[in-house]
Design a protein around this motif. Sequence first.
Motif, PDB file in Angstrom:
ATOM      1  N   ARG A 109     -20.757  -2.523  30.886  1.00 37.62           N
ATOM      2  CA  ARG A 109     -21.855  -2.412  30.967  1.00 37.62           C
ATOM      3  C   ARG A 109     -22.958  -3.394  30.316  1.00 37.62           C
ATOM      4  O   ARG A 109     -23.091  -4.379  30.290  1.00 37.62           O
TER       5      ARG A 109
ATOM      6  N   GLU B  27     -19.275  -8.541  36.949  1.00 39.56           N
ATOM      7  CA  GLU B  27     -19.450  -7.111  38.070  1.00 39.56           C
ATOM      8  C   GLU B  27     -18.970  -6.764  38.690  1.00 39.56           C
ATOM      9  O   GLU B  27     -19.739  -5.528  39.685  1.00 39.56           O
TER      10      GLU B  27
ATOM     11  N   GLN C 199     -16.163  -4.202  37.241  1.00 37.56           N
ATOM     12  CA  GLN C 199     -16.900  -2.809  37.138  1.00 37.56           C
ATOM     13  C   GLN C 199     -17.279  -2.484  38.314  1.00 37.56           C
ATOM     14  O   GLN C 199     -17.343  -1.342  38.101  1.00 37.56           O
TER      15      GLN C 199
END
Length: 232
Positions: free
Chosen positions: A192, A122, A125
């Motif tokens: 995602r 995460e 990202q």
Amino acid sequence: MSTITSIKRRPYEGDELVEDGGATIYERLRDDIIHGRLKANERLKVAELASRMGTSTNPVREALQQLRGEGFVIIAPNRGARVRPIDADFVRDICEIEVLIEPALTRWFVSIATKGDVEELERIQAEIEALNFADEMKHTNLDMRFHKVMYDRHYNRHAVDLWIRHREILWAIARGFQTSLSRQANVLEEHRGLIACIKAQDAEGAAQTIAKHVGGSGHHIIERMRLEKRYR
């Protein structure tokens, strides 16, 4: 006049793509083929290559055999070695292999992923989305780090090494083209979706997402190659 005059490559060093003047003969030849300094169907004469690279002929022969095994070089009896064209079929072949390898690596990762792994994915990202493809090199390095979180601990090092090698090849080909806006959006969406599947411990969903991710990247490169050929 030799096509091999000043050869550089950008190998992976840790998480970064960096310039390196210490590449092996195999790496130097592969880089020349990928970037078109050695042209499609060009003859590869062992003695000439050895002379220009300042080495004996045996390392050159070994490098050509390795390149033959990876599909970069064609060796025919009594005709010697020549460069295989880096074309859409070449990219297709690599991507078909990756569609088999990466889902398997991803399924295994889901089975051992920790909360810390998910948080790291995460975090990377978030950096990818903040960058938003403004710098292709930085995006490539971030994307590499993202996928290495999933693959670096896998027990099958041969599979991981093949993935890294294919990744480098596809990156070298793709950097000659601009990533379309639709592909940029798909990359972010696929990342995602992958994180969501890992969080849910959905190994099959993650495998399907990574297969779509790999297939989409390959399709994009092939389409860009065809467009360039059409308007050349």
